[in-house]
Design a protein around this motif. Sequence first.
Motif, PDB file in Angstrom:
ATOM      1  N   LEU A   1       0.740  -1.123   0.090  1.00  0.00           N
ATOM      2  CA  LEU A   1       0.025   0.036  -0.026  1.00  0.00           C
ATOM      3  C   LEU A   1       0.879   1.382   0.046  1.00  0.00           C
ATOM      4  O   LEU A   1       0.431   2.219  -0.499  1.00  0.00           O
ATOM      5  N   PHE A   2       2.132   1.431   0.685  1.00  0.00           N
ATOM      6  CA  PHE A   2       2.757   2.543   0.747  1.00  0.00           C
ATOM      7  C   PHE A   2       4.036   2.360  -0.128  1.00  0.00           C
ATOM      8  O   PHE A   2       4.667   1.340   0.146  1.00  0.00           O
ATOM      9  N   ASP A   3       4.434   3.323  -0.656  1.00  0.00           N
ATOM     10  CA  ASP A   3       5.546   3.332  -1.509  1.00  0.00           C
ATOM     11  C   ASP A   3       6.906   3.416  -0.674  1.00  0.00           C
ATOM     12  O   ASP A   3       6.520   3.977   0.510  1.00  0.00           O
ATOM     13  N   ARG A   4       7.788   2.985  -0.832  1.00  0.00           N
ATOM     14  CA  ARG A   4       9.028   3.026  -0.098  1.00  0.00           C
ATOM     15  C   ARG A   4       9.480   4.402   0.236  1.00  0.00           C
ATOM     16  O   ARG A   4      10.149   4.797   1.085  1.00  0.00           O
ATOM     17  N   GLY A   5       9.393   5.207  -0.927  1.00  0.00           N
ATOM     18  CA  GLY A   5      10.085   6.537  -0.777  1.00  0.00           C
ATOM     19  C   GLY A   5       9.195   7.457   0.133  1.00  0.00           C
ATOM     20  O   GLY A   5       9.471   8.619   0.661  1.00  0.00           O
ATOM     21  N   SER A   6       7.543   7.432  -0.061  1.00  0.00           N
ATOM     22  CA  SER A   6       6.872   8.478   0.824  1.00  0.00           C
ATOM     23  C   SER A   6       6.540   7.809   2.236  1.00  0.00           C
ATOM     24  O   SER A   6       6.616   6.639   2.286  1.00  0.00           O
ATOM     25  N   SER A   7       6.138   8.689   3.007  1.00  0.00           N
ATOM     26  CA  SER A   7       6.023   8.428   4.160  1.00  0.00           C
ATOM     27  C   SER A   7       4.437   8.078   4.306  1.00  0.00           C
ATOM     28  O   SER A   7       3.656   8.259   3.517  1.00  0.00           O
ATOM     29  N   PRO A   8       4.087   7.226   5.373  1.00  0.00           N
ATOM     30  CA  PRO A   8       2.675   6.826   5.630  1.00  0.00           C
ATOM     31  C   PRO A   8       1.743   8.046   5.577  1.00  0.00           C
ATOM     32  O   PRO A   8       1.962   9.183   6.077  1.00  0.00           O
ATOM     33  N   PRO A   9       0.458   7.832   5.566  1.00  0.00           N
ATOM     34  CA  PRO A   9      -0.587   8.960   5.493  1.00  0.00           C
ATOM     35  C   PRO A   9      -0.521   9.456   6.970  1.00  0.00           C
ATOM     36  O   PRO A   9      -0.124   8.430   8.141  1.00  0.00           O
ATOM     37  N   LYS A  10      -0.830  10.510   7.493  1.00  0.00           N
ATOM     38  CA  LYS A  10      -0.911  11.146   8.693  1.00  0.00           C
ATOM     39  C   LYS A  10      -1.858  10.396   9.654  1.00  0.00           C
ATOM     40  O   LYS A  10      -1.540  10.299  10.821  1.00  0.00           O
ATOM     41  N   LEU A  11      -2.828   9.868   9.022  1.00  0.00           N
ATOM     42  CA  LEU A  11      -3.887   9.052   9.817  1.00  0.00           C
ATOM     43  C   LEU A  11      -3.090   7.767  10.327  1.00  0.00           C
ATOM     44  O   LEU A  11      -3.412   7.340  11.675  1.00  0.00           O
ATOM     45  N   VAL A  12      -2.333   6.987   9.664  1.00  0.00           N
ATOM     46  CA  VAL A  12      -1.679   5.773  10.049  1.00  0.00           C
ATOM     47  C   VAL A  12      -0.699   6.248  10.944  1.00  0.00           C
ATOM     48  O   VAL A  12      -0.498   5.334  12.106  1.00  0.00           O
ATOM     49  N   LEU A  13       0.157   7.310  10.847  1.00  0.00           N
ATOM     50  CA  LEU A  13       1.051   7.619  11.796  1.00  0.00           C
ATOM     51  C   LEU A  13       0.459   7.927  13.195  1.00  0.00           C
ATOM     52  O   LEU A  13       1.033   7.643  14.341  1.00  0.00           O
ATOM     53  N   TYR A  14      -0.616   8.644  13.104  1.00  0.00           N
ATOM     54  CA  TYR A  14      -1.436   8.748  14.240  1.00  0.00           C
ATOM     55  C   TYR A  14      -1.955   7.780  14.982  1.00  0.00           C
ATOM     56  O   TYR A  14      -1.858   7.584  16.331  1.00  0.00           O
ATOM     57  N   LEU A  15      -2.581   6.842  14.319  1.00  0.00           N
ATOM     58  CA  LEU A  15      -3.186   5.551  14.934  1.00  0.00           C
ATOM     59  C   LEU A  15      -2.031   4.546  15.686  1.00  0.00           C
ATOM     60  O   LEU A  15      -1.972   4.111  16.390  1.00  0.00           O
ATOM     61  N   GLY A  16      -0.916   4.667  14.758  1.00  0.00           N
ATOM     62  CA  GLY A  16       0.322   4.147  15.454  1.00  0.00           C
ATOM     63  C   GLY A  16       1.016   4.564  16.600  1.00  0.00           C
ATOM     64  O   GLY A  16       1.374   3.775  17.608  1.00  0.00           O
ATOM     65  N   ARG A  17       0.672   5.759  16.827  1.00  0.00           N
ATOM     66  CA  ARG A  17       1.044   6.673  18.143  1.00  0.00           C
ATOM     67  C   ARG A  17       0.051   6.304  19.384  1.00  0.00           C
ATOM     68  O   ARG A  17       0.486   5.929  20.333  1.00  0.00           O
ATOM     69  N   VAL A  18      -1.195   6.331  18.850  1.00  0.00           N
ATOM     70  CA  VAL A  18      -2.329   6.278  20.192  1.00  0.00           C
ATOM     71  C   VAL A  18      -2.731   4.890  20.288  1.00  0.00           C
ATOM     72  O   VAL A  18      -3.195   4.763  21.496  1.00  0.00           O
TER      73      VAL A  18
END
Length: 110
Positions: free
Chosen positions: A28-45
Amino acid sequence: MLTTAGAIAAIAVMAVVTFLTRALPFLLFDRGSSPPKLVLYLGRVLPPAIIAMLIIYCLKDLSFLSLGGWVPQLISVAAVVALHLWKHNNLLSIFGGTILYMVLVQTVFA
């Protein structure tokens, strides 16, 4: 009891689901780009939220009618918190609290 075919089917489904949960992020995620902000938020909380839900679930049947009904649980929760703040190791915290709880329930508050 599962038949042989049922057991093989269950193992196959578990293997496919396990593989997909490991492979989908790379697909789903290209190696060069960062994951969507929602995924990063969910990974943190989500990890602290899940741990909090597990603590609430474990303490839902707490009984204050006798010392053996609440003291071992609260001592073990305090030990888990102390171990985690000290070492920042989830496995150590969980296993330490579980072992302490089992020792308290089976020897001290038996």
